[in-house]
Motif scaffolding. Structure first.
Motif, PDB file in Angstrom:
ATOM      1  N   ASN A 121      10.730  15.964  24.990  1.00 27.84           N
ATOM      2  CA  ASN A 121      10.834  17.135  25.495  1.00 27.84           C
ATOM      3  C   ASN A 121      10.116  17.554  26.729  1.00 27.84           C
ATOM      4  O   ASN A 121      10.730  18.158  27.616  1.00 27.84           O
ATOM      5  N   ARG A 122       9.036  16.991  27.029  1.00 27.43           N
ATOM      6  CA  ARG A 122       8.475  17.022  28.226  1.00 27.43           C
ATOM      7  C   ARG A 122       9.083  16.187  29.434  1.00 27.43           C
ATOM      8  O   ARG A 122       9.201  16.489  30.363  1.00 27.43           O
ATOM      9  N   LEU A 123       9.281  15.009  28.945  1.00 21.38           N
ATOM     10  CA  LEU A 123       9.831  14.136  29.788  1.00 21.38           C
ATOM     11  C   LEU A 123      11.323  14.390  30.478  1.00 21.38           C
ATOM     12  O   LEU A 123      11.641  14.336  31.457  1.00 21.38           O
ATOM     13  N   ARG A 124      12.046  15.129  29.590  1.00 26.98           N
ATOM     14  CA  ARG A 124      13.500  15.534  29.923  1.00 26.98           C
ATOM     15  C   ARG A 124      13.124  16.514  31.276  1.00 26.98           C
ATOM     16  O   ARG A 124      13.889  16.422  32.215  1.00 26.98           O
ATOM     17  N   ASN A 125      12.084  17.546  30.973  1.00 29.51           N
ATOM     18  CA  ASN A 125      12.090  18.405  32.106  1.00 29.51           C
ATOM     19  C   ASN A 125      11.609  17.722  33.482  1.00 29.51           C
ATOM     20  O   ASN A 125      12.012  17.991  34.550  1.00 29.51           O
ATOM     21  N   VAL A 126      10.595  16.680  33.424  1.00 24.32           N
ATOM     22  CA  VAL A 126      10.072  16.104  34.404  1.00 24.32           C
ATOM     23  C   VAL A 126      11.011  15.290  35.178  1.00 24.32           C
ATOM     24  O   VAL A 126      11.206  15.165  36.283  1.00 24.32           O
ATOM     25  N   PHE A 156       4.643   3.869  21.294  1.00 27.45           N
ATOM     26  CA  PHE A 156       5.135   2.962  22.107  1.00 27.45           C
ATOM     27  C   PHE A 156       4.115   1.990  22.837  1.00 27.45           C
ATOM     28  O   PHE A 156       3.351   2.615  23.605  1.00 27.45           O
ATOM     29  N   ASN A 157       4.030   0.631  22.944  1.00 30.96           N
ATOM     30  CA  ASN A 157       3.272   0.016  23.733  1.00 30.96           C
ATOM     31  C   ASN A 157       3.893  -1.182  24.285  1.00 30.96           C
ATOM     32  O   ASN A 157       3.256  -2.144  24.660  1.00 30.96           O
ATOM     33  N   SER A 158       5.349  -1.024  24.275  1.00 35.06           N
ATOM     34  CA  SER A 158       5.762  -2.300  25.023  1.00 35.06           C
ATOM     35  C   SER A 158       7.249  -1.773  25.836  1.00 35.06           C
ATOM     36  O   SER A 158       7.469  -0.279  25.555  1.00 35.06           O
ATOM     37  N   LEU A 159       7.467  -2.244  26.673  1.00 32.44           N
ATOM     38  CA  LEU A 159       8.958  -1.872  27.335  1.00 32.44           C
ATOM     39  C   LEU A 159      10.210  -1.738  26.492  1.00 32.44           C
ATOM     40  O   LEU A 159      10.846  -0.462  26.710  1.00 32.44           O
ATOM     41  N   SER A 160      10.518  -2.376  25.517  1.00 30.78           N
ATOM     42  CA  SER A 160      11.597  -1.951  24.726  1.00 30.78           C
ATOM     43  C   SER A 160      11.348  -0.439  24.084  1.00 30.78           C
ATOM     44  O   SER A 160      12.533   0.092  24.085  1.00 30.78           O
ATOM     45  N   GLY A 161      10.276  -0.199  23.746  1.00 31.10           N
ATOM     46  CA  GLY A 161      10.052   1.160  23.343  1.00 31.10           C
ATOM     47  C   GLY A 161      10.324   2.246  24.290  1.00 31.10           C
ATOM     48  O   GLY A 161      11.101   3.120  24.024  1.00 31.10           O
ATOM     49  N   ILE A 162       9.643   1.929  25.224  1.00 25.48           N
ATOM     50  CA  ILE A 162       9.776   3.135  26.230  1.00 25.48           C
ATOM     51  C   ILE A 162      11.235   3.298  26.946  1.00 25.48           C
ATOM     52  O   ILE A 162      11.675   4.278  27.446  1.00 25.48           O
ATOM     53  N   LEU A 163      11.665   2.043  26.863  1.00 25.51           N
ATOM     54  CA  LEU A 163      13.556   1.878  27.137  1.00 25.51           C
ATOM     55  C   LEU A 163      14.103   3.168  26.332  1.00 25.51           C
ATOM     56  O   LEU A 163      15.185   3.677  26.757  1.00 25.51           O
ATOM     57  N   ALA A 164      13.869   2.909  24.983  1.00 22.82           N
ATOM     58  CA  ALA A 164      14.598   3.731  23.964  1.00 22.82           C
ATOM     59  C   ALA A 164      14.255   5.097  24.279  1.00 22.82           C
ATOM     60  O   ALA A 164      15.213   5.996  24.186  1.00 22.82           O
ATOM     61  N   LEU A 165      13.021   5.364  24.870  1.00 13.45           N
ATOM     62  CA  LEU A 165      12.755   6.979  25.122  1.00 13.45           C
ATOM     63  C   LEU A 165      13.374   7.268  26.423  1.00 13.45           C
ATOM     64  O   LEU A 165      14.130   8.389  26.375  1.00 13.45           O
ATOM     65  N   ALA A 166      13.456   6.336  27.488  1.00 14.26           N
ATOM     66  CA  ALA A 166      14.349   6.656  28.562  1.00 14.26           C
ATOM     67  C   ALA A 166      15.875   6.861  28.348  1.00 14.26           C
ATOM     68  O   ALA A 166      16.406   7.730  28.717  1.00 14.26           O
ATOM     69  N   ASP A 167      16.356   6.083  27.503  1.00  7.12           N
ATOM     70  CA  ASP A 167      17.624   6.249  27.350  1.00  7.12           C
ATOM     71  C   ASP A 167      18.073   7.307  26.536  1.00  7.12           C
ATOM     72  O   ASP A 167      19.324   7.956  26.632  1.00  7.12           O
ATOM     73  N   ALA A 168      17.173   7.997  25.821  1.00  8.65           N
ATOM     74  CA  ALA A 168      17.494   9.226  25.100  1.00  8.65           C
ATOM     75  C   ALA A 168      17.532  10.354  26.108  1.00  8.65           C
ATOM     76  O   ALA A 168      18.241  11.388  25.657  1.00  8.65           O
ATOM     77  N   VAL A 169      16.999  10.271  27.142  1.00  6.64           N
ATOM     78  CA  VAL A 169      16.798  11.470  28.202  1.00  6.64           C
ATOM     79  C   VAL A 169      18.169  11.163  29.163  1.00  6.64           C
ATOM     80  O   VAL A 169      18.897  12.159  29.372  1.00  6.64           O
TER      81      VAL A 169
END
Length: 288
Positions: A121-126, A156-169
């Motif tokens: 929710n925060r990431l989407r706004n930023v 998350f503490n790896s790229l694959s996790g953070i990309l999953a978050l990015a993809d959701a945005v």
């Protein structure tokens, strides 16, 4: 990719007018964006002219807060978001193309699913603000095991996790690849490096450093690192080679943290620029 100098992460101070000739002298191609140029449009215009005159580029747009810190209340986040919107508009005028924030590898209040939703929710706004001004925005994962264990609930503490978050945005929402976090989070797993290269067009920054010798991966501390390719703990040349081949076009930042950041030996600005430039030269040579 182009090498960047940021006095703030190297324990020294210097104005744009002082840093530009040193960057040219030692082969640095990009400079960090001073906050004052985002608040003073006239000064920003002069700085842009100076950089263009010497063939230099900007690095990453700074952000006014640690957007994903649990210590940042919703009210403080909204206020910081307003400032960020103003800075992003100024950054667009300056020609800044990249921006990022780190995402903490744990929470003391929320388990994984709830934490994903809160960060999302925060990431989407930023991200919307940055993307609206033509700025590639990415998130940095934090790999140290000691850091993750300091939280009640892991995240998350790896790229694959953070990309999953990015993809959701959004498919344009990106990431940062830091060699130290790659080592600490996944023990330099090759699939993570190739995954990053496959998404090079979404990479907002590439951070280079080395680990502390005589410590296991699990014992490495977040803020204690070394200059890249000096201790032999981390092979920064391997992802560098992959990213170059993949056409990554963003900044590379030398980020060795402490004790370098504390500058206990009292390095001058020029000594620091020279040493950082040598780190880039060492990396690019090893990556060939």
């Amino acid at each position: 990719m182009y090498p960047l100098f940021d006095p703030g992460v190297n324990g020294v101070r210097g104005s744009i007018e002082e840093i530009v000739p040193l960057a040219v002298k030692y082969g640095i191609e990009g400079l960090a964006v001073p906050v004052e140029l985002l608040e003073d449009r006239a000064a920003g215009k002069k700085a842009v002219e100076l950089l263009r005159e010497h063939g230099l580029r900007w690095g990453m747009l700074p952000t006014p807060a640690d957007f994903f810190s649990e210590d940042l209340s919703d009210e403080a986040f909204s206020a910081a978001l307003e400032t960020f919107a103003r800075w992003a508009e100024a950054g667009e005028e300056l020609g800044v193309r990249f921006c990022y924030n780190h995402v903490w590898s744990g929470s003391n209040f929320r388990e994984h699913g709830a934490q994903f939703e809160w960060v999302f929710n925060r990431l989407r706004n930023v991200w919307k603000i940055a993307d609206g001004h033509g700025i590639r925005y990415g998130m940095e994962f934090l790999g140290p095991v000691t850091l993750q264990k300091s939280f009640r609930y892991p995240f998350f503490n790896s790229l694959s996790g953070i990309l999953a978050l990015a993809d959701a945005v959004h498919p344009r929402c990106g990431f940062v690849f830091d060699t130290y976090h790659w080592y600490c989070g996944s023990d330099q797993r090759m699939d993570e490096a190739y995954l990053a290269a496959a998404h090079a067009g979404r990479m907002a920054a590439f951070h280079i450093n080395d680990g502390i010798p005589h410590r296991s991966r699990e014992e490495q501390e977040d803020m204690e690192r070394r200059l890249p390719l000096t201790t032999g703990v981390i092979d920064a040349a391997l992802p560098c080679r992959l990213f170059e081949q993949a056409g990554y076009d963003g900044p590379v930042l030398c980020e060795p943290m402490y004790p370098w950041l504390g500058n206990p030996e009292g390095r001058s600005l020029e000594e620091t620029v020279k040493t950082v430039a040598e780190s880039y030269q060492r990396l690019f040579k090893a990556a060939k």
